[in-house]
Design an enzyme around this catalytic site. Sequence first.
Site: not given
Ligand code: 8X3
Length: 253
Positions: A139, A152
């Site tokens: 991510s 996270y």
């Molecule tokens: C999540 C990315 O930008 O939606 O993995 O937080 S974001």
Amino acid sequence: MTETKRTAFITGGTAGIGAAAVHAFAAAGWRVVTTGRRADRLDKLTEALGADTVHTLAFDIRDKAALEKAIAGLPADFADIDLLINNAGLALGTSPANEAKLDDWQTMIDTNITALVTVTRLLLPGIVARKGAIINLSSVAATYPYAGGNVYGGTKAFVRQFSLGLRADLHGKGVRVTSIEPGMVETEFTTVRTGGDQAASDKLYGGVNPMTAEDIAATMLWVAEQPKHLNINTLELMPVNQSFAGFAVAREG
Ligand code: 8X3
């Protein structure tokens, strides 16, 4: 001559990016093994794509014994995995670290880290033997911290660094490893994160024109179908309407 189909093992195929990836790889002529907790959704994939194309495994990816049993019991047509897509993962909660639920942190660590390294370790000997590939879903949160991202973001930083570490360990073995790092993708991600708050999800994505699960699935397929001599180490994606903010500065007094 019978065509040799390649086989992808995609974790978390019941929804979002995982489900879109199952469809994208099947449409491109791959066989797909996919995992998920929701058997009814897995059955729908089999109905839509056919049992010759997709083989589903219903269990919780955090259950190591179930994972080992499922991999050991793969039918011959689906047993030779060329590509592992570690897609299963989640975010839980948006509270600051001093208020976050420890159980949420544990679930994210168990799913995004422990289950991911377990399935990787179990499939890796075969992937090495076939000079296959691994695509890990990280991510933008791996690189850019944001308030409420705490564990996270930490798990996704692990996924990125683990991917690069695999590259180092697999040097000379012809195995490709990629960390895909998306920003905002509208899936069930935010309703899961907020405990089912659809209004919060609609507000977050409203007017953003976010990326779709299909965008990321198409990117995974593109990565997988690059020439074998070419390794994409990391790939960061955002919708045009998402970018960066400056540092937050608190002032005393
Ligand atoms: C999540 C990315 O930008 O939606 O993995 O937080 S974001």
